[in-house]
Enzyme design. Structure first.
Site, PDB file in Angstrom:
ATOM      1  N   GLY A 264      40.980 -52.096   9.320  1.00 57.09           N
ATOM      2  CA  GLY A 264      41.501 -51.137  10.291  1.00 57.09           C
ATOM      3  C   GLY A 264      41.306 -49.711   9.836  1.00 57.09           C
ATOM      4  O   GLY A 264      40.954 -49.434   8.683  1.00 57.09           O
ATOM      5  N   VAL A 265      41.557 -48.807  10.775  1.00 60.64           N
ATOM      6  CA  VAL A 265      41.328 -47.379  10.545  1.00 60.64           C
ATOM      7  C   VAL A 265      42.444 -46.759   9.709  1.00 60.64           C
ATOM      8  O   VAL A 265      43.548 -47.276   9.661  1.00 60.64           O
ATOM      9  CB  VAL A 265      41.226 -46.655  11.905  1.00 60.64           C
ATOM     10  CG1 VAL A 265      42.528 -46.766  12.679  1.00 60.64           C
ATOM     11  CG2 VAL A 265      40.821 -45.218  11.751  1.00 60.64           C
ATOM     12  N   GLY A 266      42.137 -45.654   9.031  1.00 61.88           N
ATOM     13  CA  GLY A 266      43.159 -44.864   8.356  1.00 61.88           C
ATOM     14  C   GLY A 266      42.907 -44.737   6.869  1.00 61.88           C
ATOM     15  O   GLY A 266      41.959 -45.316   6.335  1.00 61.88           O
ATOM     16  N   SER A 267      43.769 -43.979   6.214  1.00 61.09           N
ATOM     17  CA  SER A 267      43.591 -43.733   4.784  1.00 61.09           C
ATOM     18  C   SER A 267      43.671 -45.030   4.003  1.00 61.09           C
ATOM     19  O   SER A 267      42.896 -45.259   3.070  1.00 61.09           O
ATOM     20  CB  SER A 267      44.652 -42.752   4.289  1.00 61.09           C
ATOM     21  OG  SER A 267      44.431 -41.476   4.846  1.00 61.09           O
ATOM     22  N   GLU A 291      35.367 -52.520  13.770  1.00 59.78           N
ATOM     23  CA  GLU A 291      35.432 -51.556  14.857  1.00 59.78           C
ATOM     24  C   GLU A 291      34.943 -50.186  14.369  1.00 59.78           C
ATOM     25  O   GLU A 291      34.241 -49.489  15.087  1.00 59.78           O
ATOM     26  CB  GLU A 291      36.906 -51.493  15.280  1.00 59.78           C
ATOM     27  CG  GLU A 291      37.301 -50.458  16.242  1.00 59.78           C
ATOM     28  CD  GLU A 291      38.785 -50.608  16.586  1.00 59.78           C
ATOM     29  OE1 GLU A 291      39.125 -51.604  17.248  1.00 59.78           O
ATOM     30  OE2 GLU A 291      39.594 -49.750  16.193  1.00 59.78           O
ATOM     31  N   ASN A 381      51.021 -44.270  17.856  1.00 59.52           N
ATOM     32  CA  ASN A 381      49.603 -44.304  18.258  1.00 59.52           C
ATOM     33  C   ASN A 381      49.393 -45.513  19.157  1.00 59.52           C
ATOM     34  O   ASN A 381      50.280 -46.357  19.297  1.00 59.52           O
ATOM     35  CB  ASN A 381      48.680 -44.385  17.032  1.00 59.52           C
ATOM     36  CG  ASN A 381      49.092 -45.456  16.058  1.00 59.52           C
ATOM     37  OD1 ASN A 381      49.475 -45.166  14.927  1.00 59.52           O
ATOM     38  ND2 ASN A 381      49.075 -46.724  16.479  1.00 59.52           N
ATOM     39  N   GLY A 385      42.149 -51.506  18.251  1.00 63.42           N
ATOM     40  CA  GLY A 385      41.468 -52.787  18.131  1.00 63.42           C
ATOM     41  C   GLY A 385      42.201 -53.786  17.269  1.00 63.42           C
ATOM     42  O   GLY A 385      41.763 -54.927  17.141  1.00 63.42           O
TER      43      GLY A 385
END
Lengths: 489, 489
Positions: A264-267, A291, A381, A385
């Protein structure tokens, strides 16, 4: 009319396309229009027309639709201008959160794979204008830039199309693209993808030439991502995840020859991607099927430790984007960008037996995951995905720090009051404290494992005491909801 | 060794198979064995070996795995005998509920499409024995009876296999079957199904001949379903659903030529299937692509109003089963039975643009759906295939009466304290009061529509008052959790 490109194009403008300025484009958009915009992972979104809409004197009440994260021109400036009345499906800026929580913006959220169909077939949109970023454009085609998202579906659904031709985005980005839009229900063919690295489409998106309302030229950069340096917790989580992946590769013959991963996205996600390179995958073919491609993955690609990386966006930092732009041709050998209705397609994720690793705001002891709304109420948020990968991966991992706010708040709670991923969906929980593999466990067994392996020692005794008290009940999922509520106050 | 059948078989026993009696089979099973059993929609499950296990004097602590509803021999008798220590994934009898809520049985639940992969690849099962019902058997193949469920995956995952050859189930049932098991991840091919009526597999399930531990002969009937007569509420819900379908066919060009429908299990689902025949589909090809075929659909098939019906089980009443058994060859022209990993496959449901109609225990005003646990605590039944269809259908409908307990309890509540289907998943809510199409709505807009169109007039004022009070908050999903909790006390 220029035909759609069959081979790489060497120029940005083809044929007789109407070049307009952004203000002209913005002014032609109705004040209550529905605009479908490109952009995913904070890159590849249009900049000039949104900024021209910010400057527009009219009283705008737009519906803005996109499928992933967009940059500040939209998520901050356009939101702050009050021009957006309704929006779906993802958002994440501080400004957009505030407007959504005040309900100045009506926000509806859906997992990333579904929004294309929803827009084109679901009655979500009546008449709409698509605004997309491109690196090249012709009379009935364009080549997207750093992300694909749901662009093919949006262009099919729209009546009118504006293309922002961005001269700063390298023309070579076309080499990354594999544009394929599933045909229309109710008798679609299966998506004919049999390997994460396979290409089944084109570099360009086609459209009906009559839709093209104008091409706006620009050189504005993406907002891109900023990642904090990995914290000690991030590194400990990455270590625990690595240990789990080692065990899983040992355990399951599925991963004997190949491993397909998603993060997944993020730091945290970026740190996890970065730590991949320390993992010993033996002779296995390692592929990323996800994604977003973040900076951490570029290292793996540079070290030749990934067979391929497939995603819908190059969601990079400024440095990462620079690194990509200077070496597009080399990365294009191993990187494929797809529309989100392929990268996140439930059936395709299932085919590739993905090990999906996603984060969350909090998890409850029974394995329900909240990734969008603090306390069940306040939006942070969109769901993005994560829902696609948490439901359809072969092995689903939820990785998160056990606390937030400098250790003052536990992310492991008795009950999540907003559920984005249900107790039926997640297999394994990883925090900096350890790993809870809850496959095949009953709810109370899950609670025992999650508390003992994943909760922070500061909060574990209180969670243990909660479980000990409620388990006196004759309930499959014992709860004291008033007491569970105290954790959110 | 007999080869797998290439054409319809005319005998039940083929080759040199070891016929044993049920007691002998049961005795050979370890006291702590994991048994993977056939059965879905209360039909097609083994009866004799479970009953012999009930009679077994040893202290049994079995793990029992199946993918859909099974009959009383397992869900009542075997549960009551105390022989089951662990169970997944579906259950629904009063006895099984009580044992699960007492937590005498550790129960883990997953959507129907996922359980095959979970068993075969997910580490859920180490060494296991499959017990399946069949209408014919050879040395390395058998032909299932009235349901397929996850039988192909279970047989692949098991080390040993017992086949219950049921002489009461007509041999002609083989004409219904289309056995196809997706190949192994992580490089699966797409499921090559392009039409709900297409056949891509075989009538039989193949297995490694060394696995066959014994064939038990029986003539015991399925427990089958009993449906109550449709209530006034059922008929009103069917009427409202019909009106919605009319509007939707009018609205969307997707349904111009063909409509693919799915209905969930139960008396309401059966009533809805029965009402289909009153709907004017014009020239459209109408197909059922779902999990269960219930009696209501047989009428449609008899009236030639369905092109085809595809499912994983013939979940019929005694009368319905009789009707099927007397006319298998005729129904086989339009009916296909598939494994649940095809009938419920997320990608295939997506391909066919299904309109999915499923029920629930309760829904909350923001569109979260609870279909398994009353008050967030007490299990009623497993989640079944509703999760597959609620997530992956093109149009997702949740149909339920607005009240239960003779109108004393509202099924529309401020907050569902157990969520099986999230606010991101369901498009349309239908009760006997009306229809709330919430596509594209923000949470508060959803709440307004659900309260005004779906809540019972007895409870609507109190729900309205809840919403009016909480909407003073600056929250995307405003809530007063203590007050919401009062609805469940």
């Amino acid at each position: 009319m220029t035909c759609s490109p069959q081979k790489p194009v060497e120029q940005r403008l083809h044929g007789d396309v109407p070049v307009v300025d952004a203000t002209e484009a913005a002014t032609s958009i109705n004040t209550d229009a529905t605009v479908l915009i490109s952009g995913f992972g904070s890159v590849g979104y249009p900049k000039e027309i949104p900024l021209a809409l910010v400057e527009d004197d009219r009283d705008l009440s737009l519906t803005v639709v996109h499928s992933g994260n967009v940059g500040d021109e939209i998520d901050v400036d356009l939101v702050e201008s009050g021009a957006i009345e309704r929006r779906f499906s993802y958002q994440s800026s501080r400004v957009a959160r505030a407007a959504t929580n005040r309900r100045d913006i009506a926000f509806s959220d859906r997992n990333a794979s579904a929004i294309g169909d929803e827009v084109q077939y679901g009655g979500l949109v009546d008449s709409a204008i698509a605004i997309v970023e491109a690196v090249a454009v012709g009379e009935d085609w364009f080549i997207p830039s750093t992300s694909l998202g749901q662009v093919p579906a949006f262009v099919e659904a729209a009546d009118q199309l504006f293309v922002e031709l961005n001269h700063r985005q390298p023309l070579e980005l076309q080499l990354l693209h594999d544009v394929y839009r599933p045909d229309a229900p109710p008798n679609r063919d299966p998506v004919p993808l049999t390997d994460p690295s396979e290409r089944i489409g084109t570099a360009h998106v086609s459209f009906d030439a009559e839709k093209l309302a104008g091409v706006v030229e620009t050189s504005t950069p993406d907002s891109t991502y900023t990642f904090r340096d990995p914290t000690d917790d991030d590194l400990a989580i990455a270590g625990n995840l690595g240990a789990f992946l080692d065990t899983e590769m040992e355990r399951s013959s599925v991963f004997e020859d190949a491993v397909h991963l998603q993060f997944g996205v993020g730091s945290l996600g970026n740190a996890l991607m970065g730590k991949l390179k320390e993992l010993d995958f033996g002779d296995r073919d390692v592929a990323y099927f996800g994604e977003l491609i973040q900076d951490g993955l570029l290292d793996m690609l540079d070290d030749d430790r990934l067979e391929c990386a497939s995603a819908t966006s190059m969601a990079l930092t400024d440095d990462g984007q620079q690194r990509l732009f200077e070496n597009v041709e080399r990365y294009a050998e191993d990187v494929v960008l797809r529309p989100a209705d392929v990268s996140n397609h439930p059936g395709v994720i299932n085919q590739f037996g993905v090990i999906g690793v996603n984060s969350a705001i909090e998890v409850d002891i029974y394995g329900n995951v909240n990734s969008t709304h603090v306390g069940g109420k306040r939006m942070i948020n969109g769901v993005g995905g994560s829902a696609d990968f948490n439901r359809n991966s072969l092995v689903t991992v939820c990785a998160l720090p056990s606390t937030l706010k400098d250790g003052e708040v536990s992310r492991v709670v008795p009950m999540a009051f907003h559920v984005d991923h249900t107790e039926h969906d997640v297999d394994v929980f990883v925090t900096e404290q350890g790993v809870a593999d809850v496959r095949g466990c009953s709810p109370v067994e899950r609670a025992e494992r999650i508390i003992e392996s994943c909760a922070h020692p500061k909060f574990a005794p209180k969670l243990r005491s909660y479980l000990e008290d409620v388990r006196e009940q004759n309930n499959h999922i014992p709860h004291d909801i008033h007491r569970a509520m105290e954790w959110h106050e």
